[in-house]
Scaffold this motif. Structure first.
Motif, PDB file in Angstrom:
ATOM      1  N   MET A   1       0.827  -1.205   0.000  1.00  0.00           N
ATOM      2  CA  MET A   1       0.000   0.000   0.000  1.00  0.00           C
ATOM      3  C   MET A   1       0.863   1.258   0.000  1.00  0.00           C
ATOM      4  O   MET A   1       0.599   2.219  -0.724  1.00  0.00           O
ATOM      5  CB  MET A   1      -0.926   0.013   1.238  1.00  0.00           C
ATOM      6  CG  MET A   1      -2.042  -0.983   1.175  1.00  0.00           C
ATOM      7  SD  MET A   1      -3.197  -0.619  -0.173  1.00  0.00           S
ATOM      8  CE  MET A   1      -4.409  -1.891   0.065  1.00  0.00           C
ATOM      9  N   ILE A   2       1.926   1.240   0.801  1.00  0.00           N
ATOM     10  CA  ILE A   2       2.799   2.414   0.884  1.00  0.00           C
ATOM     11  C   ILE A   2       3.522   2.640  -0.446  1.00  0.00           C
ATOM     12  O   ILE A   2       3.644   3.772  -0.925  1.00  0.00           O
ATOM     13  CB  ILE A   2       3.797   2.255   2.046  1.00  0.00           C
ATOM     14  CG1 ILE A   2       3.060   2.405   3.377  1.00  0.00           C
ATOM     15  CG2 ILE A   2       4.925   3.284   1.959  1.00  0.00           C
ATOM     16  CD1 ILE A   2       3.901   2.105   4.599  1.00  0.00           C
ATOM     17  N   GLY A   3       4.000   1.558  -1.071  1.00  0.00           N
ATOM     18  CA  GLY A   3       4.670   1.682  -2.352  1.00  0.00           C
ATOM     19  C   GLY A   3       3.761   2.214  -3.439  1.00  0.00           C
ATOM     20  O   GLY A   3       4.154   3.056  -4.252  1.00  0.00           O
ATOM     21  N   LEU A   4       2.520   1.745  -3.476  1.00  0.00           N
ATOM     22  CA  LEU A   4       1.555   2.209  -4.472  1.00  0.00           C
ATOM     23  C   LEU A   4       1.140   3.651  -4.213  1.00  0.00           C
ATOM     24  O   LEU A   4       1.099   4.479  -5.122  1.00  0.00           O
ATOM     25  CB  LEU A   4       0.313   1.315  -4.459  1.00  0.00           C
ATOM     26  CG  LEU A   4       0.346   0.057  -5.319  1.00  0.00           C
ATOM     27  CD1 LEU A   4      -0.897  -0.777  -5.052  1.00  0.00           C
ATOM     28  CD2 LEU A   4       0.432   0.407  -6.795  1.00  0.00           C
ATOM     29  N   ALA A   5       0.817   3.949  -2.955  1.00  0.00           N
ATOM     30  CA  ALA A   5       0.334   5.283  -2.627  1.00  0.00           C
ATOM     31  C   ALA A   5       1.392   6.346  -2.889  1.00  0.00           C
ATOM     32  O   ALA A   5       1.066   7.484  -3.253  1.00  0.00           O
ATOM     33  CB  ALA A   5      -0.104   5.333  -1.161  1.00  0.00           C
ATOM     34  N   SER A   6       2.652   5.991  -2.723  1.00  0.00           N
ATOM     35  CA  SER A   6       3.732   6.955  -2.934  1.00  0.00           C
ATOM     36  C   SER A   6       3.812   7.431  -4.376  1.00  0.00           C
ATOM     37  O   SER A   6       4.319   8.522  -4.650  1.00  0.00           O
ATOM     38  CB  SER A   6       5.078   6.347  -2.528  1.00  0.00           C
ATOM     39  OG  SER A   6       5.130   6.133  -1.139  1.00  0.00           O
ATOM     40  N   THR A   7       3.336   6.625  -5.307  1.00  0.00           N
ATOM     41  CA  THR A   7       3.370   7.033  -6.711  1.00  0.00           C
ATOM     42  C   THR A   7       2.242   7.996  -7.054  1.00  0.00           C
ATOM     43  O   THR A   7       2.292   8.639  -8.110  1.00  0.00           O
ATOM     44  CB  THR A   7       3.259   5.816  -7.641  1.00  0.00           C
ATOM     45  OG1 THR A   7       1.985   5.205  -7.465  1.00  0.00           O
ATOM     46  CG2 THR A   7       4.343   4.791  -7.332  1.00  0.00           C
ATOM     47  N   ALA A   8       1.226   8.103  -6.192  1.00  0.00           N
ATOM     48  CA  ALA A   8       0.070   8.988  -6.419  1.00  0.00           C
ATOM     49  C   ALA A   8      -0.446   8.832  -7.848  1.00  0.00           C
ATOM     50  O   ALA A   8      -0.456   9.793  -8.630  1.00  0.00           O
ATOM     51  CB  ALA A   8       0.455  10.438  -6.138  1.00  0.00           C
ATOM     52  N   PRO A   9      -0.916   7.637  -8.239  1.00  0.00           N
ATOM     53  CA  PRO A   9      -1.267   7.387  -9.644  1.00  0.00           C
ATOM     54  C   PRO A   9      -2.339   8.304 -10.216  1.00  0.00           C
ATOM     55  O   PRO A   9      -2.211   8.762 -11.352  1.00  0.00           O
ATOM     56  CB  PRO A   9      -1.722   5.921  -9.651  1.00  0.00           C
ATOM     57  CG  PRO A   9      -1.969   5.565  -8.221  1.00  0.00           C
ATOM     58  CD  PRO A   9      -1.075   6.426  -7.414  1.00  0.00           C
ATOM     59  N   ALA A  10      -3.386   8.604  -9.449  1.00  0.00           N
ATOM     60  CA  ALA A  10      -4.453   9.458  -9.988  1.00  0.00           C
ATOM     61  C   ALA A  10      -3.953  10.871 -10.251  1.00  0.00           C
ATOM     62  O   ALA A  10      -4.204  11.461 -11.309  1.00  0.00           O
ATOM     63  CB  ALA A  10      -5.643   9.487  -9.032  1.00  0.00           C
ATOM     64  N   TYR A  11      -3.245  11.433  -9.276  1.00  0.00           N
ATOM     65  CA  TYR A  11      -2.678  12.774  -9.451  1.00  0.00           C
ATOM     66  C   TYR A  11      -1.717  12.798 -10.635  1.00  0.00           C
ATOM     67  O   TYR A  11      -1.757  13.706 -11.479  1.00  0.00           O
ATOM     68  CB  TYR A  11      -1.956  13.193  -8.174  1.00  0.00           C
ATOM     69  CG  TYR A  11      -0.844  14.187  -8.379  1.00  0.00           C
ATOM     70  CD1 TYR A  11      -1.115  15.509  -8.701  1.00  0.00           C
ATOM     71  CD2 TYR A  11       0.490  13.790  -8.268  1.00  0.00           C
ATOM     72  CE1 TYR A  11      -0.089  16.418  -8.907  1.00  0.00           C
ATOM     73  CE2 TYR A  11       1.525  14.684  -8.467  1.00  0.00           C
ATOM     74  CZ  TYR A  11       1.230  15.997  -8.789  1.00  0.00           C
ATOM     75  OH  TYR A  11       2.242  16.885  -9.001  1.00  0.00           O
ATOM     76  N   SER A  12      -0.840  11.800 -10.720  1.00  0.00           N
ATOM     77  CA  SER A  12       0.150  11.758 -11.790  1.00  0.00           C
ATOM     78  C   SER A  12      -0.512  11.646 -13.161  1.00  0.00           C
ATOM     79  O   SER A  12      -0.111  12.318 -14.119  1.00  0.00           O
ATOM     80  CB  SER A  12       1.095  10.573 -11.576  1.00  0.00           C
ATOM     81  OG  SER A  12       1.768  10.684 -10.330  1.00  0.00           O
ATOM     82  N   LEU A  13      -1.522  10.788 -13.267  1.00  0.00           N
ATOM     83  CA  LEU A  13      -2.238  10.647 -14.526  1.00  0.00           C
ATOM     84  C   LEU A  13      -2.952  11.937 -14.910  1.00  0.00           C
ATOM     85  O   LEU A  13      -2.937  12.356 -16.071  1.00  0.00           O
ATOM     86  CB  LEU A  13      -3.258   9.509 -14.417  1.00  0.00           C
ATOM     87  CG  LEU A  13      -2.710   8.089 -14.507  1.00  0.00           C
ATOM     88  CD1 LEU A  13      -3.758   7.088 -14.042  1.00  0.00           C
ATOM     89  CD2 LEU A  13      -2.282   7.767 -15.940  1.00  0.00           C
ATOM     90  N   ALA A  14      -3.573  12.570 -13.916  1.00  0.00           N
ATOM     91  CA  ALA A  14      -4.364  13.769 -14.183  1.00  0.00           C
ATOM     92  C   ALA A  14      -3.541  14.859 -14.858  1.00  0.00           C
ATOM     93  O   ALA A  14      -4.020  15.545 -15.771  1.00  0.00           O
ATOM     94  CB  ALA A  14      -4.977  14.293 -12.885  1.00  0.00           C
ATOM     95  N   VAL A  15      -2.306  15.035 -14.423  1.00  0.00           N
ATOM     96  CA  VAL A  15      -1.509  16.161 -14.914  1.00  0.00           C
ATOM     97  C   VAL A  15      -0.494  15.765 -15.985  1.00  0.00           C
ATOM     98  O   VAL A  15       0.248  16.621 -16.470  1.00  0.00           O
ATOM     99  CB  VAL A  15      -0.772  16.861 -13.751  1.00  0.00           C
ATOM    100  CG1 VAL A  15      -1.768  17.397 -12.739  1.00  0.00           C
ATOM    101  CG2 VAL A  15       0.210  15.902 -13.071  1.00  0.00           C
TER     102      VAL A  15
END
Length: 448
Positions: A1-15
């Motif tokens: 969970m920590i490894g996935l959350a650190s990538t912030a996928p939704a935020y990263s995809l959005a921008v």
């Protein structure tokens, strides 16, 4: 969970998807797929080092053993600085999306309002992290599930409408989109720089290695699983967004938020709020998990005598490095204020400065593997994972670092004629040299 959350996928995809579509059209999905290769090389290098020495300081501890204390210290500093830089962008995004979610659009564009809300977020998340890894993990589980469920619903609905129902203005995806070189090498290179940044964060799994039940094996499994899940999420969501909006329309959005742009079209009247919640959850989770590797690196540096000893203090009840957590939180808040007040493009500049730090410490960690295991490189297995793989990872990161600097120097965001992100990165490196000099009489330097 920590490894996935650190990538912030939704935020990263959005921008980022708009920028990728502008560079490579539908081939953005292929570039996203290609970008996982250097990430896997780096992750395997981390696995090799962690299996031999599971230290929460990761790069700091491993590079010091391979190349000496000064190089190790600078490697640890690069981890801390990269995380500090991205904290500025994540805190700003969390502030903006909170205002947008409650309908206060005017406040979302106000620098003062962003400053206040961003500082509140940093303070709240620092407090949560100071309560221990159990609280952090529980918070991440909740935030990440919200994020991933909404992303899957959004992407699934978009693809259903495009492929089954038929949506006017959409572009039907085909297999050629998975060709990363279809738009030309220039587009592939630029897109790869953006895509690699999207995967960054999985190494947070290794930062909590000393707090797991299987410190030598667990973090590596977590990191590789996180990267595997990210491939599916990032490639799938990229295909869905470009297919729904069409290549030209998606590309025209550039660095604007593509999820917000298409949310109501895909999910209906409340879709906008759901996707705002998705990106807000992503930014908040990313902010919290970014604190984790910073604090663990500083904790390790304090324990080894490379930083003031109080930073190595661990609370008996919670097992939390509370002193280091609050110090990092305070520095993050100060740097957030500096970014927001000194740059008109604070969000983009902080992300680009982060990219420089990422390439530097990933490359340094990979380069450390053959040196760390010198004398133990015989045999096919060791030759592959202790020489070929890490050298490949280091080469990729060096190429990306050179490409990033070259691109930034040609950009328009400048201070005193110097690209702002490069100036920030150079200033951070200089500050590291000064700080390292203040610790030169410590046991860490004198005993090695």
């Amino acid at each position: 969970m920590i490894g996935l959350a650190s990538t912030a996928p939704a935020y990263s995809l959005a921008v980022t998807v708009g920028l990728l579509a502008d560079e490579a059209g539908g081939h953005a999905a292929g570039i996203m797929l290609l970008a996982v290769v250097p990430m896997l090389l780096v992750a395997l290098a981390y696995r090799e080092l962690n299996a031999h020495e599971p230290d929460a300081g990761t790069t700091f501890a491993w590079v010091a053993r391979a190349f000496g204390p000064r190089t190790g210290w600078l490697g640890g500093w690069a981890v801390v600085v990269s995380s500090l830089f991205v904290m500025a962008s994540l805190a700003q995004v969390a502030a903006q999306y909170l205002f947008l979610l409650v309908g206060a659009d005017g406040l979302a564009d106000s620098r003062v309002a962003q400053l206040v809300a961003g500082l509140v977020w940093i303070g709240l998340l620092t407090w949560l992290c100071s309560r221990g890894i159990t609280t952090t993990a529980a918070t991440q589980t909740a935030l990440l599930l919200i994020e991933l469920v909404l992303l899957v619903v959004f992407a699934g609905k978009a693809l259903w409408e495009v492929l089954i129902v038929g949506h006017p203005g959409s572009t039907t995806p085909d297999a050629t989109w998975l060709d990363p070189f279809g738009a030309g090498m220039g587009a592939t290179w630029t897109g790869l720089l953006l895509a690699v940044f999207l995967y960054w964060g999985w190494d947070s799994s290794f930062s909590v290695n000393e707090e797991t039940a299987a410190p030598r094996r667990g973090p590596a499994v977590a990191a590789l699983v996180a990267i595997g899940i990210l491939v599916v999420i990032l490639v799938g969501a990229t295909v869905a967004v470009i297919a729904w909006g069409g290549i030209e329309r998606t590309a025209a959005l550039g660095d604007e938020d593509v999820l917000a742009a298409f949310a109501q079209e895909v999910l209906g009247g409340q879709g906008g709020n759901l996707l705002l919640l998705c990106v807000l959850s992503s930014a908040v989770a990313g902010t919290q998990t970014t604190i984790v590797p910073m604090v663990r690196t500083v904790l390790s540096m304090g324990a080894h005598g490379a930083m003031p000893a109080p930073l190595a203090r661990v609370e008996k009840d919670s097992g939390s490095p509370a002193v280091a957590t609050w110090v990092i939180g305070g520095i993050s808040a100060a740097l957030f204020v500096a970014f927001l007040m000194s740059s008109e493009n604070a969000l983009a500049d902080s992300v680009e400065a982060t990219a420089l730090g990422i390439c530097a410490y990933y490359g340094l960690t990979c380069a450390a593997v053959p040196a760390y295991f010198r004398g133990h490189l015989s045999g096919r297995r060791n030759l592959l994972f202790r020489v070929v793989v890490p050298i490949g990872g280091a080469a990729c990161m060096i190429a990306l670092l050179i490409g990033s600097v070259t691109s930034l120097l040609e950009g328009e965001s400048k201070v005193f004629g110097i690209a702002t992100p490069v100036l920030f990165a150079a200033g951070a490196f200089a500050a590291g040299l000064v700080l390292m000099a203040t610790q030169r009489r410590g046991a860490y330097f004198t005993s090695r």
